[in-house]
Design a protein around this motif. Structure first.
Motif, PDB file in Angstrom:
ATOM      1  N   PRO A   1      30.972  19.243  32.615  1.00 10.42           N
ATOM      2  CA  PRO A   1      30.618  20.653  32.823  1.00 10.42           C
ATOM      3  C   PRO A   1      30.105  20.927  34.242  1.00 10.42           C
ATOM      4  N   THR A   2      29.353  19.990  34.808  1.00  8.04           N
ATOM      5  CA  THR A   2      28.848  20.158  36.177  1.00  8.04           C
ATOM      6  C   THR A   2      29.996  20.141  37.177  1.00  8.04           C
ATOM      7  N   GLU A   3      30.959  19.216  36.982  1.00  7.37           N
ATOM      8  CA  GLU A   3      32.120  19.168  37.873  1.00  7.37           C
ATOM      9  C   GLU A   3      32.951  20.436  37.748  1.00  7.37           C
ATOM     10  N   LYS A   4      33.138  20.932  36.527  1.00  5.95           N
ATOM     11  CA  LYS A   4      33.893  22.174  36.326  1.00  5.95           C
ATOM     12  C   LYS A   4      33.241  23.322  37.085  1.00  5.95           C
ATOM     13  N   LEU A   5      31.923  23.404  37.024  1.00  2.00           N
ATOM     14  CA  LEU A   5      31.199  24.449  37.741  1.00  2.00           C
ATOM     15  C   LEU A   5      31.373  24.275  39.251  1.00  2.00           C
ATOM     16  N   ALA A   6      31.239  23.042  39.723  1.00  2.00           N
ATOM     17  CA  ALA A   6      31.413  22.775  41.162  1.00  2.00           C
ATOM     18  C   ALA A   6      32.819  23.154  41.621  1.00  2.00           C
ATOM     19  N   PHE A   7      33.837  22.791  40.845  1.00  2.00           N
ATOM     20  CA  PHE A   7      35.213  23.115  41.208  1.00  2.00           C
ATOM     21  C   PHE A   7      35.431  24.626  41.220  1.00  2.00           C
ATOM     22  N   ALA A   8      34.830  25.336  40.259  1.00  2.00           N
ATOM     23  CA  ALA A   8      34.951  26.800  40.215  1.00  2.00           C
ATOM     24  C   ALA A   8      34.284  27.434  41.439  1.00  2.00           C
ATOM     25  N   LEU A   9      33.131  26.906  41.845  1.00  2.00           N
ATOM     26  CA  LEU A   9      32.451  27.427  43.035  1.00  2.00           C
ATOM     27  C   LEU A   9      33.267  27.168  44.297  1.00  2.00           C
ATOM     28  N   ILE A  10      33.822  25.970  44.410  1.00  2.00           N
ATOM     29  CA  ILE A  10      34.672  25.632  45.558  1.00  2.00           C
ATOM     30  C   ILE A  10      35.894  26.544  45.583  1.00  2.00           C
TER      31      ILE A  10
ATOM     32  N   TRP B   1      40.372  16.874  41.753  1.00  2.00           N
ATOM     33  CA  TRP B   1      40.686  18.307  41.809  1.00  2.00           C
ATOM     34  C   TRP B   1      41.632  18.538  42.965  1.00  2.00           C
ATOM     35  N   SER B   2      42.670  19.332  42.758  1.00  2.00           N
ATOM     36  CA  SER B   2      43.644  19.600  43.811  1.00  2.00           C
ATOM     37  C   SER B   2      44.156  21.025  43.663  1.00  2.00           C
ATOM     38  N   ARG B   3      44.166  21.763  44.768  1.00  2.00           N
ATOM     39  CA  ARG B   3      44.635  23.153  44.762  1.00  2.00           C
ATOM     40  C   ARG B   3      45.353  23.469  46.068  1.00  2.00           C
TER      41      ARG B   3
ATOM     42  N   HIS C   1      38.970  30.931  48.006  1.00  2.00           N
ATOM     43  CA  HIS C   1      39.652  32.231  47.886  1.00  2.00           C
ATOM     44  C   HIS C   1      39.036  33.227  48.868  1.00  2.00           C
ATOM     45  N   TYR C   2      37.720  33.229  48.970  1.00  2.00           N
ATOM     46  CA  TYR C   2      37.026  34.105  49.913  1.00  2.00           C
ATOM     47  C   TYR C   2      37.457  33.798  51.346  1.00  2.00           C
TER      48      TYR C   2
END
Length: 90
Positions: free
Chosen positions: A7-16, A44-46, A21-22
């Motif tokens: 859950p912490t990694e998911k939150l970190a990835f969402a913040l990144i 994580w890769s985007r 995007h910004y």
């Protein structure tokens, strides 16, 4: 097989992802790729934006890109890691 993110990694990835995007919207960047790895595993890769502005071809995470001046940062980080492991003296 990659492990599922915590859950912490998911939150970190969402913040990144939100920050990237910004930066894409406000930084006048045509395209950007990011890959976070640890211990040989892709965490994580985007890809954001375009590989080719003229044809509007979108970037994908698997596309190869030139590093350009970014390689200086990678080499500096590598040197520091090797020095920390006592495999190199500065």
């Amino acid at each position: 097989m990659p492990s599922l993110p915590s859950p912490t990694e998911k939150l970190a990835f969402a913040l990144i992802d939100g920050w990237l995007h910004y930066r894409m919207r406000h930084g006048n960047l045509p395209g950007l790729q990011v890959c976070l790895r640890a211990k040989g595993e892709v965490l994580w890769s985007r890809a954001y934006g375009f590989a080719n502005l003229r044809t509007k071809k979108r970037l994908t995470p698997g596309m190869m890109m030139r590093l350009g001046s970014q390689s200086k940062s990678f080499i500096a980080c590598l040197y520091l890691q090797l020095a920390e492991e006592k495999k190199l003296t500065l």
